[in-house]
Design an enzyme around this catalytic site. Structure first.
Site, PDB file in Angstrom:
ATOM      1  N   ALA A 138     -28.426 -40.630  41.218  1.00  0.00           N
ATOM      2  CA  ALA A 138     -28.090 -39.239  40.893  1.00  0.00           C
ATOM      3  C   ALA A 138     -27.258 -38.652  42.025  1.00  0.00           C
ATOM      4  O   ALA A 138     -27.340 -39.092  43.172  1.00  0.00           O
ATOM      5  CB  ALA A 138     -29.378 -38.444  40.724  1.00  0.00           C
ATOM      6  N   CYS A 139     -26.465 -37.644  41.703  1.00  0.00           N
ATOM      7  CA  CYS A 139     -25.653 -36.934  42.687  1.00  0.00           C
ATOM      8  C   CYS A 139     -26.563 -36.306  43.748  1.00  0.00           C
ATOM      9  O   CYS A 139     -27.596 -35.758  43.377  1.00  0.00           O
ATOM     10  CB  CYS A 139     -24.858 -35.857  41.972  1.00  0.00           C
ATOM     11  N   PRO A 140     -26.285 -36.297  45.035  1.00  0.00           N
ATOM     12  CA  PRO A 140     -25.067 -36.813  45.661  1.00  0.00           C
ATOM     13  C   PRO A 140     -25.216 -38.256  46.153  1.00  0.00           C
ATOM     14  O   PRO A 140     -24.503 -38.651  47.072  1.00  0.00           O
ATOM     15  CB  PRO A 140     -24.888 -35.864  46.849  1.00  0.00           C
TER      16      PRO A 140
ATOM     17  N   ASN B 160     -21.901 -41.798  37.732  1.00  0.00           N
ATOM     18  CA  ASN B 160     -22.164 -40.366  37.754  1.00  0.00           C
ATOM     19  C   ASN B 160     -20.831 -39.623  37.674  1.00  0.00           C
ATOM     20  O   ASN B 160     -19.965 -39.797  38.536  1.00  0.00           O
ATOM     21  CB  ASN B 160     -22.905 -40.035  39.065  1.00  0.00           C
TER      22      ASN B 160
END
Lengths: 381, 78
Positions: free
Chosen positions: B16-18, B43
């Site tokens: 998942a970001c970041p 992503n």
């Protein structure tokens, strides 16, 4: 045949799980059908959130320490030792204090995070932190005497423990200096590695205007490359150099080498199914808390909820039933926004956080939770 | 398909970001000047995060390959 569950790590995740299993598998433990062993290399359990308050002289590190033996159910075998090797094919562990390996039927890794300041030249000499007991007490000495100059808080890398804590520190420092009439003499700068002030965009969106209102300077896309303790400067990979009089950092984090050596994941984090928390590279191995690479924050509440899921799944497997419990990413967190106000967020894989308006009531709720944490560790709350 | 041969590959698919950007930054940190790092990310946020950071840090984004279920970013360290 006795089924042996071994939990490695006596932090929040490991301790809550050990007590959860003692309760859940009460009759099997009594009958000798199951054995649960909790291994930790320190006889104490440490509640790390206390460290945030130490630099402001509000708490003592000893407030966050209790003997594991006092917290863990008597039905659990507690072993103070260090695991030196994990053999997932043979389902065996080796210990520093033993010549022969120990076999497990189920292994749970809850080994947490470690600080790696040496990744950044000059950081260990020039930077302070409140992510360790000694760091927090050293920082207290500096902060209590700090009356003017540049205070820089630099978040160096993610993931790190408690993603809210860097925001909390600058919000608390701002308020603390204001209340003491020193804020005009102290500049506060907050740096973050990506293009916003927090990894979670919803929390970043909430925090940024508060920083602007309170004159906390922000440097985003700041990935510390080196610290020069003599010149009192910190330089980023992006080419920005900041002067500081007091440098507080969130040092780079890693897991334990043991995990990478066992082929369970990189940098000490175990690759897991983010819902079942089962290791992807080995059978009968779970990971939870910071150790599990799920993408959710490295936070005690995460470890707490994940321990409940792993406990339920292990009990099902031991009883020959399908394991149906899953983790939904639930995270719960109080965020101090000053010395007497706090916000609160709750979120999961599907639902983004929506920080509550800061209030004194939430601040006292956080302090009350910190006191009642010991009930969490005992598996009662 | 590009014929650029990367010196290192960071597979951040599923993160998942970041996460993907931080994984790239971590690898660039220990790379030599002139090394090419390939970042694999599924992503969508990486499509903006990565170019923005690469420019900010003075590195060069050589190309972005669109693959079936992810993108491959080729970044040369300055």
């Amino acid at each position: 045949m006795t089924e042996h569950v071994v939990i490695v790590g006596g932090g929040t995740g490991g301790t809550v799980l050990a007590n959860d299993l003692a309760d859940r598998l009460d009759s099997e433990l009594d009958a000798g059908d199951v054995r649960v062993t909790l291994v930790n290399d320190d006889p104490d359990h440490v509640y790390k959130p206390v460290w945030l308050y130490v630099p402001f002289d509000k708490r003592e590190p000893t407030d966050g320490r209790r003997r594991l033996g006092e917290l863990v159910d008597d039905a659990v075998d507690l072993r103070i030792d260090r695991v030196t090797d994990i053999d997932t094919d043979g389902q065996r562990l080796r210990f520093r204090g033993a010549t022969s390996p120990i076999e497990y039927d189920y292994l749970v890794l809850a080994t947490g995070s470690t600080l790696e300041p040496d990744q950044i030249p000059g950081l260990a000499e020039g930077g302070h932190n409140y992510y360790s007991e000694s760091g927090a007490t050293d920082l207290r000495e500096e902060l209590l005497e700090f009356t003017e100059g540049e205070l820089v808080l630099s978040v160096i890398g993610t993931p790190h423990m408690c993603p809210a804590a860097p925001l909390e520190f600058v919000f608390m420092a701002d308020d603390w200096f204001r209340k003491r009439g020193l804020r005009e003499d102290v500049d506060i700068t907050y740096t973050y590695p990506i293009q916003r002030v927090h990894g979670n965009p919803h929390i970043a969106e909430w925090a940024q205007p508060i920083m602007e209102e309170r004159d906390i300077q922000v440097e985003t896309f700041f990935n510390a490359e080196s610290v020069d303790p003599e010149a009192e400067t910190i330089t980023s990979m992006e080419g920005t150099e900041l002067d500081y009089d007091l440098l507080v950092t969130i040092p780079p984090h890693g897991g334990v080498d043991l995990i990478e050596e066992a082929g369970l994941g990189d940098d000490g984090w175990v690759d897991v199914d983010k819902h079942t928390l089962e290791a992807e590279a080995a059978e009968n191995v779970y990971a939870l808390g910071d150790t599990a690479d799920t993408g959710v924050p490295n936070a005690g509440s995460v470890a707490h909820y994940q321990a409940g899921v792993v406990g339920q799944r292990l009990a099902s497997e031991i009883r020959g039933l399908p394991a149906t419990a899953t983790y939904d990413g639930k995270t719960l967190c109080f965020i101090e926004t000053g010395m007497d106000a706090a916000s609160f967020v709750e979120f999961d894989y599907e639902t983004p956080p929506s920080p509550a308006p800061p209030s004194e009531k939430l601040h006292w709720s956080k302090l009350a939770y910190n006191e009642s944490y010991w009930l969490t560790a005992r598996g009662l709350l | 398909m590009t014929d650029i041969e990367p010196d290192d590959t960071v597979d951040a698919r599923g993160a998942a970001c970041p996460g993907p950007l931080m994984d790239l930054i971590g690898t660039i940190r220990s790379a030599e000047s002139g090394d090419v790092i390939r970042l694999l990310s599924d992503n969508d946020q990486s499509l903006t995060d990565v170019p923005e950071w690469v420019e900010e840090a003075g590195n060069e984004l050589l190309t972005v390959e669109e693959r079936d279920d992810h993108n491959a970013f080729y970044v040369e360290k300055a």
